[in-house]
Design an enzyme around this catalytic site. Structure first.
Site, PDB file in Angstrom:
ATOM      1  N   SER A  99      90.163  22.319  42.645  1.00 33.38           N
ATOM      2  CA  SER A  99      89.645  23.600  42.192  1.00 33.38           C
ATOM      3  C   SER A  99      90.066  24.791  43.045  1.00 33.38           C
ATOM      4  O   SER A  99      89.989  25.919  42.596  1.00 33.38           O
ATOM      5  CB  SER A  99      88.126  23.535  42.102  1.00 33.38           C
ATOM      6  OG  SER A  99      87.583  23.144  43.336  1.00 33.38           O
ATOM      7  N   LYS A 141      81.856  24.550  32.780  1.00 31.37           N
ATOM      8  CA  LYS A 141      83.065  25.363  33.020  1.00 31.37           C
ATOM      9  C   LYS A 141      83.677  25.761  31.678  1.00 31.37           C
ATOM     10  O   LYS A 141      83.140  26.631  31.029  1.00 31.37           O
ATOM     11  CB  LYS A 141      83.981  24.614  33.965  1.00 31.37           C
ATOM     12  CG  LYS A 141      83.320  24.625  35.351  1.00 31.37           C
ATOM     13  CD  LYS A 141      84.023  23.903  36.436  1.00 31.37           C
ATOM     14  CE  LYS A 141      83.238  24.139  37.724  1.00 31.37           C
ATOM     15  NZ  LYS A 141      83.188  22.968  38.581  1.00 31.37           N
ATOM     16  N   HIS A 156      87.712  20.703  36.086  1.00 33.51           N
ATOM     17  CA  HIS A 156      88.582  21.852  35.794  1.00 33.51           C
ATOM     18  C   HIS A 156      89.728  21.488  34.866  1.00 33.51           C
ATOM     19  O   HIS A 156      90.641  22.290  34.658  1.00 33.51           O
ATOM     20  CB  HIS A 156      89.149  22.443  37.091  1.00 33.51           C
ATOM     21  CG  HIS A 156      88.148  23.261  37.850  1.00 33.51           C
ATOM     22  ND1 HIS A 156      87.878  24.578  37.564  1.00 33.51           N
ATOM     23  CD2 HIS A 156      87.315  22.924  38.865  1.00 33.51           C
ATOM     24  CE1 HIS A 156      86.954  25.038  38.383  1.00 33.51           C
ATOM     25  NE2 HIS A 156      86.590  24.057  39.188  1.00 33.51           N
TER      26      HIS A 156
HETATM   27  C1  PLP Z   1      82.154  22.437  39.417  1.00 33.27           C
HETATM   28  C2  PLP Z   1      82.530  21.079  39.789  1.00 33.27           C
HETATM   29  C3  PLP Z   1      81.594  20.046  39.765  1.00 33.27           C
HETATM   30  C4  PLP Z   1      80.137  20.298  39.474  1.00 33.27           C
HETATM   31  O1  PLP Z   1      79.877  20.582  38.150  1.00 33.27           O
HETATM   32  P1  PLP Z   1      78.482  21.266  37.773  1.00 33.27           P
HETATM   33  O2  PLP Z   1      78.324  20.941  36.329  1.00 33.27           O
HETATM   34  O3  PLP Z   1      78.631  22.724  38.026  1.00 33.27           O
HETATM   35  O4  PLP Z   1      77.433  20.626  38.606  1.00 33.27           O
HETATM   36  C5  PLP Z   1      82.013  18.782  40.086  1.00 33.27           C
HETATM   37  N1  PLP Z   1      83.300  18.523  40.398  1.00 33.27           N
HETATM   38  C6  PLP Z   1      84.230  19.488  40.432  1.00 33.27           C
HETATM   39  C7  PLP Z   1      85.641  19.159  40.783  1.00 33.27           C
HETATM   40  C8  PLP Z   1      83.880  20.797  40.132  1.00 33.27           C
HETATM   41  O5  PLP Z   1      84.801  21.756  40.178  1.00 33.27           O
END
Ligand code: PLP
Length: 393
Positions: A182, A241, A210
């Site tokens: 990310s 996301k 992502h």
């Molecule tokens: C954002 C993210 C998460 C967490 O997801 P949420 O639904 O916001 O708890 C887990 N792993 C990665 C790689 C992320 O970027």
């Protein structure tokens, strides 16, 4: 507060002195290309709302209908009385979207990682984890009591070496990696990881937070992107996301999902996601199934912005996705750059240590399908101006 909390005051002072204190901004509008932040209308270059679904009319309508029919709360944890027909409908839709046998939904992506990893491995086992994996993978792994081995970033050969040395004496092996990293936007070498996992009889888990909504056909994610459907044991994802709502999930084989329903602790001990949220998630999956227009627009926008930044002379790293790091080096410079951008109506977040290594501070620009070329031109202009002012260009 008594003196037993002096350590908190000390810690806070230290964070502020070292410039690592996070001033959390307040968003006073819905999500979108432009936001009202702390009273100011600014171009949004830092949310994960890749496709603009967070404020999409069809999702809002689905949430409203569910609100009327099912109310605001789920009433219980999934395993007691919190599983509504909506939750099952979402899981079915997700399995269909990811082309897996089944899926289980969680309250968040973090819960999915915290719940799943400890259900699969324990003291007699070993976890092999990319050095840049997300915090929730690290925390989930810590909960297991398993031996943990960190392999060099995206290095399948390095992984094979650790597995050869450490993998044979343990009961089970779990390889876990982010699909898209990310902070840099680079991809895990999934085809090679699949080979290594098969060679060493290891379980392979990929965090596609992502990747979904971004990579592959209609945004089905990284497994689809690499043509590896059915060869990744565990695909983890988030609904927060590209899907624009909230929640997490695991997609995989029937028996895996059945087992997680019995064993994953956040599923068993924390209440289920609310009906309006789940209904919006279902609408998001259906929308992506039926059209890839937004995914295409996202990539078109990202290409346009990246080309512009490169020709201005910015170092934008090695991203393979719409995540665009603007490498600046020192954390202080990154923060100063971000502050100047904000004054010029651009909201782009500075990221420094410990989220990224020392000396690798950057702005992390997140492009969305909701941006217009006019928005992106505005951003490029301001980046050029501030870049020259701060002697980055
Ligand atoms: C954002 C993210 C998460 C967490 O997801 P949420 O639904 O916001 O708890 C887990 N792993 C990665 C790689 C992320 O970027």
């Amino acid at each position: 507060m008594g003196s037993k909390f002096d350590f908190i005051l000390d810690e806070l002072r230290q964070l502020k002195d070292s410039g690592l204190y996070n001033q959390i901004r307040t968003i006073e509008s819905s999500q979108g290309a432009w936001l009202v932040v702390d009273g100011r209308r600014v171009l949004n270059l830092c949310s994960n709302n890749y496709l603009g679904l967070a404020n999409q009319p069809e999702l809002k309508e689905a949430a409203k209908q569910a609100l009327e029919q099912f109310g605001v709360g789920s009433g219980a944890v999934r395993s007691i009385a919190g599983t509504m027909s909506l939750h099952l409908e979402l899981e079915k839709a997700l399995a269909g979207f990811k082309h897996t046998e089944a899926a289980i939904s969680y309250q968040s992506g973090v819960c999915a990682n915290l719940g799943t990893i400890p259900a699969l491995v324990g003291k007699e086992d070993a976890i092999f984890s990319d050095e840049l994996n997300h915090a929730s993978i690290i925390d989930g792994s810590r909960l297991t009591g398993a031996k943990r081995f960190i392999y060099p970033h995206r290095d399948a050969k390095g992984l094979r070496e650790v597995l050869e040395k450490e993998g044979k004496s343990v009961r089970r092996r779990l390889i876990v990696t982010d699909g898209v990293f990310s902070m840099d936007g680079d991809l895990a070498p999934l085809p090679e990881l699949v080979e290594v996992a098969e060679e060493y009889d290891a379980i392979l888990m990929v965090d596609d937070a992502h990747g979904e909504g971004v990579l592959g056909d209609h945004g089905r994610g990284i497994a689809d992107y690499f043509g590896l459907r059915g060869r990744i044991d565990i695909e983890m994802g988030t609904m927060s996301k590209a899907f624009g709502v909230v929640g997490g999930y695991i997609a995989g084989a029937n028996e895996l999902i059945e087992y997680l329903r019995q064993r994953a602790r956040p599923f068993i001990f924390s209440s289920a996601v609310t009906p309006p949220d789940v209904a919006a998630c279902i609408a998001a999956v259906r929308l992506l199934e039926s059209s890839d227009e937004l995914v295409k627009q996202l990539w078109e926008n990202a290409g346009y912005f990246k080309e512009g930044m490169k020709s201005l002379g910015f170092d934008i790293g090695h991203s393979e996705t719409p995540i665009t790091p603007v490498m600046l080096g020192e954390a202080k410079l990154a923060r100063q750059f971000s502050r100047r951008l904000f004054e010029e109506k651009i909201f782009a977040q500075a990221i420094g240590y410990p989220t990224v290594p020392m000396g690798k501070a950057r702005l992390r620009v997140m492009i969305s399908a909701t941006h217009t070329h006019e928005d992106l031109d505005f951003a490029l202009n301001v980046f050029q101006r501030v870049g020259k002012e701060l002697k980055v260009l």
